[in-house]
Design an enzyme around this catalytic site. Structure first.
Site, PDB file in Angstrom:
ATOM      1  N   GLU A  40       0.870  -1.166   0.000  1.00 45.79           N
ATOM      2  CA  GLU A  40       0.000   0.000   0.000  1.00 45.79           C
ATOM      3  C   GLU A  40       0.915   1.226   0.000  1.00 45.79           C
ATOM      4  O   GLU A  40       1.799   1.340   0.852  1.00 45.79           O
ATOM      5  CB  GLU A  40      -0.887   0.003   1.252  1.00 45.79           C
ATOM      6  N   ARG A 277       5.312 -13.292   9.568  1.00 42.20           N
ATOM      7  CA  ARG A 277       5.839 -11.933   9.467  1.00 42.20           C
ATOM      8  C   ARG A 277       7.227 -11.862  10.055  1.00 42.20           C
ATOM      9  O   ARG A 277       7.588 -12.655  10.929  1.00 42.20           O
ATOM     10  CB  ARG A 277       4.994 -10.974  10.316  1.00 42.20           C
ATOM     11  N   LYS A 287       4.123   0.707   9.784  1.00 44.11           N
ATOM     12  CA  LYS A 287       4.220   1.974   9.070  1.00 44.11           C
ATOM     13  C   LYS A 287       3.597   3.106   9.879  1.00 44.11           C
ATOM     14  O   LYS A 287       4.075   4.224   9.855  1.00 44.11           O
ATOM     15  CB  LYS A 287       3.525   1.859   7.713  1.00 44.11           C
TER      16      LYS A 287
END
Ligand code: ATP
Ligand code: MG
Length: 586
Positions: A40, A277, A287
């Site tokens: 994104e 992850r 983020k």
């Protein structure tokens, strides 16, 4: 023998590679392999993303497939072209090549049409409740949810309202479009998920004001994979619970139902696979938190060398080789865990060990005068890496006055101290002569200002006398040719191992000593680095954020360093990548 070798190769495949090989063996998708990396564009890439990048691009590279870059740009509030550009640059820097670039926003038209179709088929409805009300009605995994009072709205009304939403006639937050699936499904994601929301407050970075409704992740991701022909849609474990919904949406539209939207035939399906992850000690991998650190000035920017961002790591002196080798070592599993930051440092140290020329730098300088040295000075030829010929040699200026480390001289020392002290100890000056301290001078406060020594002209390294052994070798930099360098000593950003697991505000857990700055005396051979920063072409490339080779050095006894882009024609800035001491292997 052959068999044994084959077995070893098989064992070293990660579980995703095993899935891919099985699919290839079974002729799934006619042997076509297509992956995508779907960031994104709402922030900079961090090292967690690199784990996904190495997987997505790695699978395509290894199995003759293609990996596309897809910007998952469905939330204009947080997204920006600035992020698109830096993401592309970071991936290039890591050494990966994408096939094509796509944007989820490329599909807004198709997705909107699918939503309309869903409404017409009675599979979606416009809900006027608030997000909180909808959340409250979701139920729990063991209790069914409560149906929205708007769930059974007639199709015509749903259509009319959804179109009004898109025309911008409905205020943001006042209505959403929900899929009408099953409010009692044990998988909470099936309890009438929101598939469209209104965003009118922010123009989209690519489509401007064209859209007032935007698809949610679950309605956009699988469909985008499908439109593009992705075969293996690889993501992190938190999406595992979304997978049944991912498959469900694709089943609603795919095959004969998908109005020819995929050129890959009626049996084609993208398959989602999940791996663990990456989390690393002493940092955060979100983020949102990184943006907060940047916005509040708690770090110098996204590329602050303490940040776990790709540009931060680059500025810290990490190499693509080291980062990729780190990913190889940690591997891919289904188990969440925390990786020791020491392993990351260990891999960069290993990479730089053979690549970084050695130079002398004195961090806490005191002057040394060699009283019996006559003449103007001389040039010493020093190996760039002792004992490894491949990096060649450099010239070092030598003379009567040198900078040495304050700690390398003791006025009164016991016999465990092997470095300089009056009383006959012989110490070698790195790559040059043997000296003996004779005394020192102090200022009014008792601080030593000058150390005096004599040298043995017959002891020069590289000559016969150069073989004479001493118990200690010390570093030095000749005074008249020395440069002052601003040296930024970086350490871990957080004081605690797992800031995300602690109570309270993560910003209170920052390591107050994560940056110390010293002015060091460094050898004149580093002048060429400042020259490179006075070169206007290179400077332009740097400010265009293009990839420029970094200059790495080992400052002897201090660690690995990289030249920072704040360097100018008359100011040298060095960042510490890591110290020399490796705590990881212990
Ligand atoms: P954040 O939570 O920091 O905002 P994100 O997951 O929302 O990150 P995206 O841009 O959506 O960021 O991520 C793109 C891809 O990178 C996704 O496939 C995601 O699974 C993967 N990814 C993100 N963070 C990690 C991580 N820590 N380890 C491995 N892969 C990750
Ligand atoms: Mg995400």
């Amino acid at each position: 023998m052959e068999n044994e070798k084959k077995q070893t190769e098989e064992r070293s495949l990660n579980f995703i590679e095993q899935i891919v090989e099985k699919d290839l063996a079974e002729g799934v998708n006619n042997g076509r392999i297509q992956t995508r990396f779907p960031p994104e564009p709402n922030g900079y890439l961090h090292i967690g993303h690199v784990k996904a990048i190495c997987m997505d691009f790695g699978i395509a590279e290894k199995y003759n497939g293609v990996c596309n870059l897809r910007f998952d740009d469905t939330n204009p509030v947080k997204e920006d072209t600035e992020y698109v550009e830096t993401i592309e640059r970071d991936i290039r820097w890591l050494g990966f090549k994408w096939g094509r670039i796509f944007y989820a926003s490329d599909y807004f038209e198709q997705l909107y049409d699918l939503a309309i179709r869903f409404i017409k088929e009675g599979k979606a409805y416009v809900d006027e409740q608030t997000a909180e009300q909808i959340a409250e009605q979701k139920g729990t995994p063991t209790e069914p949810g409560v149906a929205s009072p708007f769930r059974d709205r007639p199709v015509e009304e749903n259509l009319r309202l959804f179109e009004a939403m898109q025309r911008g006639e409905i205020e943001e937050g006042k209505m959403v479009l929900r899929a009408k699936i099953d409010m009692a499904n044990p998988n909470m994601h099936f309890r009438d998920p929101i598939i469209y929301r209104i965003i009118t407050s922010h123009p989209h970075h690519r489509t401007g004001h064209r859209w007032n409704v935007y698809p949610m992740y679950d309605f956009a991701h699988g469909q985008s994979d499908y439109f593009e022909g992705v075969t293996h849609s690889i993501c992190t474990l938190e999406f595992e619970v979304h997978r049944p919904l991912y498959d469900w949406f694709i089943d609603q539209f795919s095959g004969k139902n998908f109005c020819g939207l995929s050129p890959y035939g009626p049996d084609y399906r993208p398959k989602q696979r999940e791996f663990n992850r990456l989390n690393i000690t002493y940092t955060v991998m979100s983020k949102r938190k990184m943006l907060q650190l940047v916005k509040e000035g708690l770090v110098a920017g996204w590329d602050d060398p303490r940040m776990p961002t790709v540009c931060g790591l680059r500025r810290r002196g990490y190499t693509p080789t080291a980062i990729r080798s780190f990913m190889d070592r940690i591997g891919y599993t289904k188990v969440e865990g925390m990786i020791d930051q020491g392993l990351l440092e260990h891999t960069v140290r290993e990479d730089l060990k053979e690549k970084a020329p050695r130079v002398c730098a004195i961090f806490d300088p005191v002057k040394l005068v060699i009283t019996n040295y006559e003449g103007e000075g001389e040039t010493i030829i020093a190996e760039n890496i002792d004992g490894i010929g491949h990096l060649g040699t450099r010239e070092m200026r030598f003379g009567r006055e040198l900078w040495i480390e304050r700690g390398d001289f003791l006025e009164e020392a016991d016999n465990k101290f092997y470095r300089l002290s009056p009383g006959g100890r012989e110490v070698r000056l790195k790559s040059s002569y043997i000296i003996q301290a004779t005394g020192c001078e102090k200022d009014g406060n008792g601080n030593i200002t000058t150390v005096y020594a004599t040298y043995d002209p017959a002891s020069k390294s590289g000559t016969e006398g150069g073989n004479r052994k001493t118990k200690a070798t010390i570093n030095w930099v000749e005074c008249s040719s020395a440069l002052d360098a601003e040296v930024r000593l970086y350490d871990r950003l957080f004081a605690v191992e797992n800031p995300s697991a602690e109570e309270g505000d993560f910003r209170d857990l920052l390591n107050p000593d994560s940056l110390k700055v010293v002015t060091a005396k460094v050898e004149g051979s580093l002048r060429k680095e400042m020259k490179s920063y006075s070169d206007s072409a290179l400077t332009a490339e740097r400010s265009n954020n293009e990839v420029v080779d970094m200059s790495h050095y080992q400052l002897l006894k201090q660690g690995y360093f990289v030249v920072d882009p704040d360097t100018t024609a008359d100011h040298l800035v060095l960042n510490r990548t890591c110290s020399l001491k490796d705590n990881y292997l212990k």
